[in-house]
Design a protein around this motif. Structure first.
Motif, PDB file in Angstrom:
ATOM      1  N   MET A   1      53.019  39.848  33.659  1.00  0.00           N
ATOM      2  CA  MET A   1      51.564  39.814  33.848  1.00  0.00           C
ATOM      3  C   MET A   1      51.028  38.482  33.343  1.00  0.00           C
ATOM      4  N   SER A   2      50.247  37.817  34.159  1.00  0.00           N
ATOM      5  CA  SER A   2      49.715  36.509  33.799  1.00  0.00           C
ATOM      6  C   SER A   2      48.403  36.648  33.028  1.00  0.00           C
ATOM      7  N   ARG A   3      47.919  35.493  32.545  1.00  0.00           N
ATOM      8  CA  ARG A   3      46.649  35.487  31.817  1.00  0.00           C
ATOM      9  C   ARG A   3      45.485  35.888  32.715  1.00  0.00           C
ATOM     10  N   ALA A   4      45.652  35.746  34.025  1.00  0.00           N
ATOM     11  CA  ALA A   4      44.564  36.106  34.941  1.00  0.00           C
ATOM     12  C   ALA A   4      44.256  37.596  34.907  1.00  0.00           C
ATOM     13  N   TRP A   6      44.099  39.525  32.204  1.00  0.00           N
ATOM     14  CA  TRP A   6      43.664  40.017  30.900  1.00  0.00           C
ATOM     15  C   TRP A   6      42.408  40.893  30.941  1.00  0.00           C
ATOM     16  N   LEU A 107      44.471  39.752  42.858  1.00  0.00           N
ATOM     17  CA  LEU A 107      45.570  39.362  41.977  1.00  0.00           C
ATOM     18  C   LEU A 107      46.895  39.584  42.698  1.00  0.00           C
ATOM     19  N   THR A 108      47.807  38.659  42.555  1.00  0.00           N
ATOM     20  CA  THR A 108      49.114  38.806  43.191  1.00  0.00           C
ATOM     21  C   THR A 108      49.968  39.786  42.389  1.00  0.00           C
ATOM     22  N   ARG A 110      52.779  39.147  41.180  1.00  0.00           N
ATOM     23  CA  ARG A 110      53.334  38.409  40.046  1.00  0.00           C
ATOM     24  C   ARG A 110      52.332  38.351  38.896  1.00  0.00           C
ATOM     25  N   GLU A 111      51.057  38.197  39.234  1.00  0.00           N
ATOM     26  CA  GLU A 111      50.026  38.135  38.196  1.00  0.00           C
ATOM     27  C   GLU A 111      49.794  39.498  37.549  1.00  0.00           C
TER      28      GLU A 111
END
Length: 426
Positions: A1-4, A6, A107-108, A110-111
């Motif tokens: 999970m990316s910072r996007a 959060w 959001l993808t 990956r994100e």
């Protein structure tokens, strides 16, 4: 999970903190800001099928403000701060959940992996079970939140606002003829707890049972057994019906060994419950249809009021003159049963009829029916779970308000279905 991702983690995993601070479901309005910024930075923005229906619902709600100063026959009250606050807060929520859906859908994988989002809902299920047990064991627990301390008295004292910002463990009501605590923590009303625990259970099963490890399955089994206590003590007949229909839905839609296992588990659970001390409480509740007369009065009065503004409604709820027992209004020393809920407060359908007329109600129903129609063929765990939640939305709209937290969970479930259709079944 990316910072996007959060903001959604902060909303779901961090929800107990929001509740303690006094924001609760209003946290989605705060987090919609960073969600909107993230969306703006990744233009063009993808929109889900049925997006236009929600936009029309929003447009209709804006138009309904023209009727805020009006009162239909059989109601009373003048345009004041309370009516304006209610209308404004609902508008902010409708806009915020729409931003949230667009944010999640853009959001993808990956994100924000689909399974990660589902398991965040599972974490909130655990929080909900803990809150329900708190309501049963320590029903008088409550405290003044920081938000409540900071707001001016004229605003924090508003009944609608007070329910949202003042954390309490349970509502105490005389449903069975004597004072009985109905769990509501960490949400705004006991009925909101009932709606939310059923929706979150669906996603906990998908994330922690279907896609879970042995440890996660054991944890879910323990949590579900513990949840039975506040589920019964909630005295929510709508919740009980919803859970029963959910089991029937899954038995019909799954096949093979899964159907046999589900039938066996449901039979064993029913037998264990029948032999438990909780069964007599359910029987008492079914023998005492405490709210039937009240609901019959308010629904009839709501339909009568809607007839005077069937296209755009009245923008907000209205107080009826009298109730199912008396022509007087409000509680008094000699008539403690004279109080009644405002028209439009007995379920999301009736709220929509009161605030936005037949047009708003039709758009709301069409939005969720459309989701069922589009995703019915998706037999993946997320597809089956999402369609089930969309069905629960249509059931609960007759008995539960969608605002505040239930609507958040309904729209997250909608977003999960949308993401599934774009990324492949999960």
């Amino acid at each position: 999970m990316s910072r996007a991702a959060w903001p959604i983690a902060a909303l779901l995993v961090g929800y107990p903190l929001w509740w303690a601070l006094g924001f609760g479901g209003l946290s989605v309005i705060i987090l919609a800001g960073p969600m909107a910024v993230l969306l703006w930075r990744r233009r063009p923005i993808l929109v889900p099928p049925g997006f236009w229906l929600w936009m029309l619902l929003l447009a209709g709600y804006l138009v309904s403000a023209l009727m805020l100063a009006e009162s239909p026959p059989g109601t009373y009250g003048e345009l004041g701060p309370g009516r304006l606050i209610g209308w404004t807060m609902r508008l902010a929520l409708y806009v915020s959940v729409l931003i949230m859906v667009l944010y999640l859908g853009n959001l993808t994988e990956r994100e924000l992996p689909q399974l990660r989002l589902v398991r965040m809902l599972g974490v909130l299920f655990a929080t909900t079970v803990a809150g329900g047990l708190l309501g049963v064991l320590v029903p008088g627990f409550s405290f003044t939140s920081p938000v409540e301390l900071l707001l001016p008295r004229w605003l924090s004292g508003n009944a609608f606002v007070q329910n949202l910002i003042h954390p309490t463990a349970a509502q105490t009501q005389k449903v069975l003829g004597y004072a009985m605590p109905r769990p509501e923590a960490p949400f705004e009303w006991a009925n909101a707890w009932g709606s939310n625990v059923s929706v979150l259970l669906v996603w906990a099963v998908v994330g922690w049972w279907v896609h879970g490890s042995r440890r996660q399955r054991v944890l879910l089994a323990v949590l579900t057994a513990l949840a039975a206590v506040p589920v019964v003590y909630s005295l929510n007949r709508g919740l009980w019906i919803g859970l029963g229909l959910a089991v029937v839905y899954l038995i019909v839609r799954v096949g093979g060994r899964t159907r046999l296992a589900l039938c066996g588990a449901a039979t064993a659970a029913a037998l264990a419950f029948a032999l438990s001390p909780l069964a007599p409480l359910v029987a008492q509740r079914l023998d005492r249809p405490h709210s039937n007369d009240i609901r019959a009065f308010t629904v009839t009065a709501t339909l009568a009021a809607t007839a005077h503004s069937p296209v755009i409604g009245y923008g907000n709820t209205r107080n009826a003159t009298g109730n199912h027992r008396t022509v007087t209004t409000g509680r008094t020393a000699w008539c403690p049963g004279c109080g009644h809920p405002p028209l439009g407060s007995d379920g999301q359908l009736w709220l929509l009829l009161m605030t936005q007329g037949l047009t708003g109600a039709a758009l709301y129903v069409a939005f969720f029916v459309g989701a069922i129609r589009r995703h019915w063929a998706d037999r993946s765990p997320v597809g089956l779970g999402g369609v089930l939640v969309m069905g629960l939305v249509l059931l609960y709209m007759f008995v539960y308000d969608g605002l505040v937290t239930p609507l958040i969970l309904y729209l997250i479930s909608f977003a999960l279905l949308w993401r599934n259709s774009r990324r492949g079944p999960a």
